[in-house]
Scaffold this motif. Structure first.
Motif, PDB file in Angstrom:
ATOM      1  N   PHE A   1     -31.331 -50.937  45.458  1.00 54.35           N
ATOM      2  CA  PHE A   1     -32.308 -51.974  45.118  1.00 54.35           C
ATOM      3  C   PHE A   1     -33.677 -51.379  44.811  1.00 54.35           C
ATOM      4  O   PHE A   1     -34.347 -51.792  43.868  1.00 54.35           O
ATOM      5  N   THR A   2     -34.103 -50.400  45.611  1.00 54.06           N
ATOM      6  CA  THR A   2     -35.435 -49.831  45.400  1.00 54.06           C
ATOM      7  C   THR A   2     -35.512 -49.012  44.117  1.00 54.06           C
ATOM      8  O   THR A   2     -36.566 -48.940  43.493  1.00 54.06           O
ATOM      9  N   SER A   3     -34.393 -48.410  43.716  1.00 53.01           N
ATOM     10  CA  SER A   3     -34.393 -47.605  42.488  1.00 53.01           C
ATOM     11  C   SER A   3     -34.181 -48.446  41.243  1.00 53.01           C
ATOM     12  O   SER A   3     -34.333 -47.940  40.125  1.00 53.01           O
ATOM     13  N   GLY A   4     -33.817 -49.702  41.437  1.00 51.84           N
ATOM     14  CA  GLY A   4     -33.540 -50.561  40.293  1.00 51.84           C
ATOM     15  C   GLY A   4     -32.159 -50.343  39.707  1.00 51.84           C
ATOM     16  O   GLY A   4     -31.870 -50.791  38.596  1.00 51.84           O
ATOM     17  N   ALA A   5     -31.280 -49.660  40.461  1.00 50.80           N
ATOM     18  CA  ALA A   5     -29.921 -49.419  39.966  1.00 50.80           C
ATOM     19  C   ALA A   5     -29.174 -50.729  39.764  1.00 50.80           C
ATOM     20  O   ALA A   5     -28.359 -50.868  38.845  1.00 50.80           O
ATOM     21  N   PHE A   6     -29.453 -51.711  40.618  1.00 50.44           N
ATOM     22  CA  PHE A   6     -28.861 -53.038  40.466  1.00 50.44           C
ATOM     23  C   PHE A   6     -29.732 -54.049  41.199  1.00 50.44           C
ATOM     24  O   PHE A   6     -30.632 -53.672  41.969  1.00 50.44           O
ATOM     25  N   THR A   7     -29.473 -55.309  40.957  1.00 47.17           N
ATOM     26  CA  THR A   7     -30.200 -56.403  41.594  1.00 47.17           C
ATOM     27  C   THR A   7     -29.200 -57.328  42.270  1.00 47.17           C
ATOM     28  O   THR A   7     -27.987 -57.262  42.013  1.00 47.17           O
ATOM     29  N   VAL A   8     -29.690 -58.189  43.139  1.00 47.90           N
ATOM     30  CA  VAL A   8     -28.809 -59.155  43.781  1.00 47.90           C
ATOM     31  C   VAL A   8     -28.160 -60.050  42.736  1.00 47.90           C
ATOM     32  O   VAL A   8     -26.950 -60.296  42.778  1.00 47.90           O
ATOM     33  N   GLN A   9     -28.945 -60.526  41.762  1.00 54.46           N
ATOM     34  CA  GLN A   9     -28.374 -61.397  40.740  1.00 54.46           C
ATOM     35  C   GLN A   9     -27.315 -60.655  39.930  1.00 54.46           C
ATOM     36  O   GLN A   9     -26.286 -61.220  39.552  1.00 54.46           O
ATOM     37  N   GLY A  10     -27.547 -59.372  39.677  1.00 56.49           N
ATOM     38  CA  GLY A  10     -26.552 -58.580  38.958  1.00 56.49           C
ATOM     39  C   GLY A  10     -25.258 -58.468  39.732  1.00 56.49           C
ATOM     40  O   GLY A  10     -24.169 -58.516  39.146  1.00 56.49           O
ATOM     41  N   LEU A  11     -25.361 -58.324  41.053  1.00 54.93           N
ATOM     42  CA  LEU A  11     -24.164 -58.248  41.887  1.00 54.93           C
ATOM     43  C   LEU A  11     -23.432 -59.582  41.928  1.00 54.93           C
ATOM     44  O   LEU A  11     -22.197 -59.627  41.882  1.00 54.93           O
ATOM     45  N   VAL A  12     -24.181 -60.678  42.013  1.00 53.31           N
ATOM     46  CA  VAL A  12     -23.561 -62.006  42.004  1.00 53.31           C
ATOM     47  C   VAL A  12     -22.830 -62.236  40.677  1.00 53.31           C
ATOM     48  O   VAL A  12     -21.698 -62.740  40.657  1.00 53.31           O
ATOM     49  N   THR A  13     -23.469 -61.851  39.588  1.00 49.76           N
ATOM     50  CA  THR A  13     -22.839 -61.995  38.270  1.00 49.76           C
ATOM     51  C   THR A  13     -21.578 -61.146  38.174  1.00 49.76           C
ATOM     52  O   THR A  13     -20.550 -61.599  37.648  1.00 49.76           O
ATOM     53  N   ALA A  14     -21.640 -59.917  38.684  1.00 49.30           N
ATOM     54  CA  ALA A  14     -20.473 -59.031  38.660  1.00 49.30           C
ATOM     55  C   ALA A  14     -19.325 -59.638  39.470  1.00 49.30           C
ATOM     56  O   ALA A  14     -18.157 -59.584  39.052  1.00 49.30           O
ATOM     57  N   ALA A  15     -19.644 -60.221  40.622  1.00 46.47           N
ATOM     58  CA  ALA A  15     -18.617 -60.837  41.459  1.00 46.47           C
ATOM     59  C   ALA A  15     -17.978 -62.034  40.755  1.00 46.47           C
ATOM     60  O   ALA A  15     -16.757 -62.228  40.824  1.00 46.47           O
ATOM     61  N   ARG A  16     -18.797 -62.815  40.070  1.00 42.04           N
ATOM     62  CA  ARG A  16     -18.247 -63.974  39.358  1.00 42.04           C
ATOM     63  C   ARG A  16     -17.355 -63.546  38.207  1.00 42.04           C
ATOM     64  O   ARG A  16     -16.312 -64.169  37.942  1.00 42.04           O
ATOM     65  N   ARG A  17     -17.734 -62.483  37.528  1.00 36.31           N
ATOM     66  CA  ARG A  17     -16.881 -61.962  36.467  1.00 36.31           C
ATOM     67  C   ARG A  17     -15.562 -61.443  37.034  1.00 36.31           C
ATOM     68  O   ARG A  17     -14.493 -61.655  36.467  1.00 36.31           O
ATOM     69  N   ALA A  18     -15.652 -60.767  38.162  1.00 34.61           N
ATOM     70  CA  ALA A  18     -14.459 -60.221  38.791  1.00 34.61           C
ATOM     71  C   ALA A  18     -13.523 -61.330  39.262  1.00 34.61           C
ATOM     72  O   ALA A  18     -12.298 -61.220  39.159  1.00 34.61           O
ATOM     73  N   ALA A  19     -14.105 -62.413  39.784  1.00 37.97           N
ATOM     74  CA  ALA A  19     -13.304 -63.518  40.307  1.00 37.97           C
ATOM     75  C   ALA A  19     -12.873 -64.493  39.223  1.00 37.97           C
ATOM     76  O   ALA A  19     -11.937 -65.272  39.433  1.00 37.97           O
ATOM     77  N   GLY A  20     -13.565 -64.458  38.090  1.00 42.89           N
ATOM     78  CA  GLY A  20     -13.289 -65.440  37.053  1.00 42.89           C
ATOM     79  C   GLY A  20     -13.702 -66.830  37.462  1.00 42.89           C
ATOM     80  O   GLY A  20     -13.169 -67.830  36.976  1.00 42.89           O
TER      81      GLY A  20
END
Length: 302
Positions: free
Chosen positions: A160-179
């Motif tokens: 998070f501190t490096s900007g490698a990913f964000t919480v919203q990015g993780l939520v979006t990734a999870a939704r894509r994974a789950a469909g």
């Protein structure tokens, strides 16, 4: 809601003894990883679990010991580069690790499985990293539907501190994974302490990963609340008095973490009854009021 205190086994030399002390103190959450205690953490915990179904165990997949890396390479699960780095979030390895974690811990399913420092080796390529996280989450969603895991998350040191990913990015990734918008993404874990104070300062203004994850309905767990014990020496008596008058340096230091808005809990590597009594004192007292937390952040220039 009161912030929970759990056992983090990263720095525990004797995981069994630390777990026994934590359980005796009333702790009901233990965080571990297959790489901890030179690869023996799961085995050390397994003997304690059969009679304690209410004890929640979170573990991880990503980092590995050299022995684990060699075995995974020989099995064709990871590349030579991943073996050299002792880290992989490749789908084949994650499938293997889920099965191995279940076997090693000795439970029918994993309560919570973290993707362990997925930013490791990403080299700043955010797009590629997000794709790899989505692939990993797809494996985790499959495992959840099969009943192998109850939920999953991200355990990161600098993501998070490096900007490698964000919480919203993780939520979006999870939704894509789950469909679907309904996923098994349950938690994030990140360092929060008087050195890593930025998440606290951000949370006071409803921003940053703690506030964003809490707002998304995720658990938020603080790792390294004493920064590996370093803060016990760094925090002066005057600073402790300013933070929480009349408290010890340990209690004052932990009180800041315990009072962070949006935080579910913190994971502490304590191994004696006396250490747990002192730590629980910090978490069971009323939270530091927000104006004073803001003053603390200003004083420490967070």
């Amino acid at each position: 809601m009161m912030t929970v205190l759990g056992l983090g086994t990263y720095r525990c030399r004797d995981v069994t003894a630390a777990a026994r002390a934590a359980i005796a103190a009333g702790v009901t959450v233990i965080d571990t990883a297959p790489v901890y205690a030179r690869g023996s953490a799961h085995a050390q915990l397994a003997g304690l679990l059969p009679d304690r179904p209410g004890l929640r165990i979170s573990t991880k997949a990503g980092h590995m010991t050299r022995h684990q890396a060699q075995a995974a390479r020989q099995a064709g699960l990871i590349t030579s580069e991943e073996a050299a780095a002792c880290h992989s979030i490749a789908p084949a390895y994650l499938r293997h690790r889920i099965t191995a974690n279940i076997t090693e811990v000795g439970r029918g399913r994993l309560d919570l499985l973290y993707l362990h420092n997925p930013e490791h080796g990403a080299h700043g390529d955010r797009s590629r990293l997000l794709k790899r996280i989505t692939q990993a989450f797809t494996i985790f969603e499959e495992a959840a539907h099969q009943g192998d895991i109850a939920g999953y998350g991200i355990a990161t040191w600098s993501g998070f501190t490096s900007g490698a990913f964000t919480v919203q990015g993780l939520v979006t990734a999870a939704r894509r994974a789950a469909g679907s918008t309904r996923t098994h993404l349950r938690a994030i874990q990140l360092p929060v302490n008087l050195i890593e104070l930025t998440p606290v300062a951000q949370a006071l203004h409803g921003a940053g990963p703690v506030a964003e994850a809490s707002g998304a309905g995720l658990e938020v767990w603080a790792s390294a609340p004493l920064n590996g014990g370093e803060l016990i020496e760094l925090v002066t008596s005057d600073l402790a008095e300013f933070i929480r008058p009349g408290s010890s340096r340990v209690v004052a230091t932990l009180a800041v973490v315990a009072s962070t808005p949006g935080l579910t809990g913190a994971l502490l590597s304590a191994s004696t009854a006396a250490h747990w009594r002192e730590a629980l004192n910090a978490f069971q007292r009323p939270a530091i009021q927000l104006p004073h937390l803001q003053d603390i952040c200003r004083v420490l220039r967070a």
